[in-house]
Every structure is written in C-alpha cells, then in structure tokens.
Write a protein that holds these residues in place. Sequence first.
Motif, PDB file in Angstrom:
ATOM      1  N   MET A  13       0.844  -1.188   0.000  1.00 40.30           N
ATOM      2  CA  MET A  13       0.000   0.000   0.000  1.00 40.30           C
ATOM      3  C   MET A  13       0.885   1.245   0.000  1.00 40.30           C
ATOM      4  SD  MET A  13      -3.176  -0.862  -0.057  1.00 40.30           S
ATOM      5  CE  MET A  13      -2.932  -2.403  -0.906  1.00 40.30           C
ATOM      6  N   LEU A  14       0.563   2.212  -0.841  1.00 42.09           N
ATOM      7  CA  LEU A  14       1.371   3.422  -0.892  1.00 42.09           C
ATOM      8  C   LEU A  14       0.537   4.632  -1.268  1.00 42.09           C
ATOM      9  CD1 LEU A  14       2.025   3.870  -4.231  1.00 42.09           C
ATOM     10  CD2 LEU A  14       3.493   1.963  -3.715  1.00 42.09           C
ATOM     11  N   ARG A  31      -3.430   3.321  -2.509  1.00 44.79           N
ATOM     12  CA  ARG A  31      -3.448   2.476  -3.688  1.00 44.79           C
ATOM     13  C   ARG A  31      -2.460   1.337  -3.503  1.00 44.79           C
ATOM     14  NH1 ARG A  31       0.455   2.692  -7.682  1.00 44.79           N
ATOM     15  NH2 ARG A  31       2.041   4.299  -7.439  1.00 44.79           N
ATOM     16  N   ASN A  32      -2.639   0.302  -4.305  1.00 45.06           N
ATOM     17  CA  ASN A  32      -1.751  -0.854  -4.297  1.00 45.06           C
ATOM     18  C   ASN A  32      -0.611  -0.575  -5.270  1.00 45.06           C
ATOM     19  OD1 ASN A  32      -0.659  -3.519  -4.821  1.00 45.06           O
ATOM     20  ND2 ASN A  32      -2.484  -4.312  -3.849  1.00 45.06           N
ATOM     21  N   SER A  33       0.601  -0.944  -4.910  1.00 49.42           N
ATOM     22  CA  SER A  33       1.750  -0.720  -5.793  1.00 49.42           C
ATOM     23  C   SER A  33       1.768  -1.688  -6.968  1.00 49.42           C
ATOM     24  CB  SER A  33       3.056  -0.837  -5.006  1.00 49.42           C
ATOM     25  OG  SER A  33       3.198  -2.143  -4.491  1.00 49.42           O
ATOM     26  N   ASN A  34       0.960  -2.726  -6.919  1.00 46.41           N
ATOM     27  CA  ASN A  34       0.865  -3.700  -8.008  1.00 46.41           C
ATOM     28  C   ASN A  34       0.036  -3.089  -9.132  1.00 46.41           C
ATOM     29  OD1 ASN A  34       0.121  -5.783  -9.717  1.00 46.41           O
ATOM     30  ND2 ASN A  34      -0.222  -7.235  -8.058  1.00 46.41           N
ATOM     31  N   LYS A  35       0.624  -2.881 -10.308  1.00 49.92           N
ATOM     32  CA  LYS A  35      -0.079  -2.213 -11.400  1.00 49.92           C
ATOM     33  C   LYS A  35      -1.206  -3.050 -11.984  1.00 49.92           C
ATOM     34  CE  LYS A  35       3.801   0.643 -12.452  1.00 49.92           C
ATOM     35  NZ  LYS A  35       3.854   1.947 -12.939  1.00 49.92           N
ATOM     36  N   ILE A  36      -1.271  -4.324 -11.658  1.00 48.51           N
ATOM     37  CA  ILE A  36      -2.371  -5.176 -12.117  1.00 48.51           C
ATOM     38  C   ILE A  36      -3.612  -4.926 -11.259  1.00 48.51           C
ATOM     39  CG2 ILE A  36      -3.143  -7.569 -12.385  1.00 48.51           C
ATOM     40  CD1 ILE A  36      -0.181  -8.232 -12.982  1.00 48.51           C
ATOM     41  N   ASN A  37      -3.404  -4.677  -9.976  1.00 54.01           N
ATOM     42  CA  ASN A  37      -4.501  -4.422  -9.043  1.00 54.01           C
ATOM     43  C   ASN A  37      -4.698  -2.913  -8.926  1.00 54.01           C
ATOM     44  OD1 ASN A  37      -6.233  -4.101  -6.909  1.00 54.01           O
ATOM     45  ND2 ASN A  37      -5.096  -5.364  -5.491  1.00 54.01           N
ATOM     46  N   TYR A  63      -5.687   3.755 -10.916  1.00 52.43           N
ATOM     47  CA  TYR A  63      -4.526   3.192 -11.591  1.00 52.43           C
ATOM     48  C   TYR A  63      -3.300   4.086 -11.453  1.00 52.43           C
ATOM     49  CZ  TYR A  63      -1.510   1.267 -15.120  1.00 52.43           C
ATOM     50  OH  TYR A  63      -0.438   0.728 -15.763  1.00 52.43           O
ATOM     51  N   ASP A  64      -2.298   3.587 -10.746  1.00 58.11           N
ATOM     52  CA  ASP A  64      -0.941   4.124 -10.745  1.00 58.11           C
ATOM     53  C   ASP A  64      -0.848   5.628 -10.446  1.00 58.11           C
ATOM     54  OD1 ASP A  64       1.785   3.738 -10.901  1.00 58.11           O
ATOM     55  OD2 ASP A  64       1.873   4.107 -13.053  1.00 58.11           O
ATOM     56  N   SER A  65      -1.625   6.110  -9.490  1.00 60.88           N
ATOM     57  CA  SER A  65      -1.522   7.519  -9.110  1.00 60.88           C
ATOM     58  C   SER A  65      -2.075   7.725  -7.703  1.00 60.88           C
ATOM     59  CB  SER A  65      -2.270   8.416 -10.100  1.00 60.88           C
ATOM     60  OG  SER A  65      -3.636   8.121 -10.083  1.00 60.88           O
ATOM     61  N   SER A  66      -1.730   8.847  -7.111  1.00 63.59           N
ATOM     62  CA  SER A  66      -2.283   9.172  -5.799  1.00 63.59           C
ATOM     63  C   SER A  66      -3.687   9.751  -5.974  1.00 63.59           C
ATOM     64  CB  SER A  66      -1.379  10.178  -5.077  1.00 63.59           C
ATOM     65  OG  SER A  66      -1.284  11.358  -5.831  1.00 63.59           O
ATOM     66  N   VAL A  67      -4.403   9.902  -4.867  1.00 57.83           N
ATOM     67  CA  VAL A  67      -5.728  10.516  -4.898  1.00 57.83           C
ATOM     68  C   VAL A  67      -5.667  11.850  -4.167  1.00 57.83           C
ATOM     69  CG1 VAL A  67      -6.932   8.307  -5.004  1.00 57.83           C
ATOM     70  CG2 VAL A  67      -6.585   9.384  -2.794  1.00 57.83           C
ATOM     71  N   ALA A  68      -6.632  12.709  -4.450  1.00 57.50           N
ATOM     72  CA  ALA A  68      -6.773  13.983  -3.747  1.00 57.50           C
ATOM     73  C   ALA A  68      -8.160  14.022  -3.121  1.00 57.50           C
ATOM     74  CB  ALA A  68      -6.590  15.148  -4.716  1.00 57.50           C
ATOM     75  N   ASN A  82      -7.787   8.261 -10.438  1.00 52.87           N
ATOM     76  CA  ASN A  82      -7.535   7.846 -11.818  1.00 52.87           C
ATOM     77  C   ASN A  82      -8.331   6.571 -12.092  1.00 52.87           C
ATOM     78  OD1 ASN A  82      -6.525   7.212 -14.315  1.00 52.87           O
ATOM     79  ND2 ASN A  82      -4.393   7.067 -13.666  1.00 52.87           N
ATOM     80  N   ILE A  83      -9.328   6.647 -12.970  1.00 51.01           N
ATOM     81  CA  ILE A  83     -10.242   5.516 -13.150  1.00 51.01           C
ATOM     82  C   ILE A  83      -9.738   4.458 -14.127  1.00 51.01           C
ATOM     83  CG2 ILE A  83     -12.281   6.815 -12.520  1.00 51.01           C
ATOM     84  CD1 ILE A  83     -12.941   6.989 -15.512  1.00 51.01           C
TER      85      ILE A  83
END
Length: 86
Positions: A13-14, A31-37, A63-68, A82-83
């Motif tokens: 988790m990151l 988010r999960n650091s695994n780009k598949i999940n 997908y592969d980004s932080s949230v605000a 990121n959807i």
Amino acid sequence: FIKKVRINTNKFMLQPALIAKTESAAFLFMRNSNKINDTLYVQQTVNGGLTWSNLSATNLTNYDSSVALINLDNDKLLMVHNIGKD
C-alpha cells in the motif's frame, strides 16, 4: 511525545491520502503498488488514530496515481482519482 501507531502491515500500500471528518474520525485511502490491481483501499479511525480498521477494498479504481480529497460543506468528500489506464 506522540505514540507511534502502525496503520497496517501491508507493504504494497502506498501514497496514502488522509482526511479528517471530525476531531477523532478520519479516513485513509491508499493504492496498491501492483499495477495489475488498480483497486483503491481504505481504512478508518474513530479514536484519533490510536487504532485503525482493517484494510478494505473500495469499489473505486485508481490506476498508478495518488488521490486527492477534500471535505465538502454537506458532510461529503470529494475525491479525484484515476479511473483507468486509457
């Protein structure tokens, strides 16, 4: 001195996004650091961060980004995430 509390032990988790709802309640989205999940995960506290709920998957993708996050006046949250990959 502030007591240090580990929120979870999941090493994948990151990019945590923390938002307080009251003086003692808060949500933490990660988010999960695994780009598949690409699932977004959440934990919450109701006692000022002394304890945290178990990590739970949401029905949101990120997908592969932080949230605000921001609190809105009507007791709701506004989140930018990121959807998808496209």
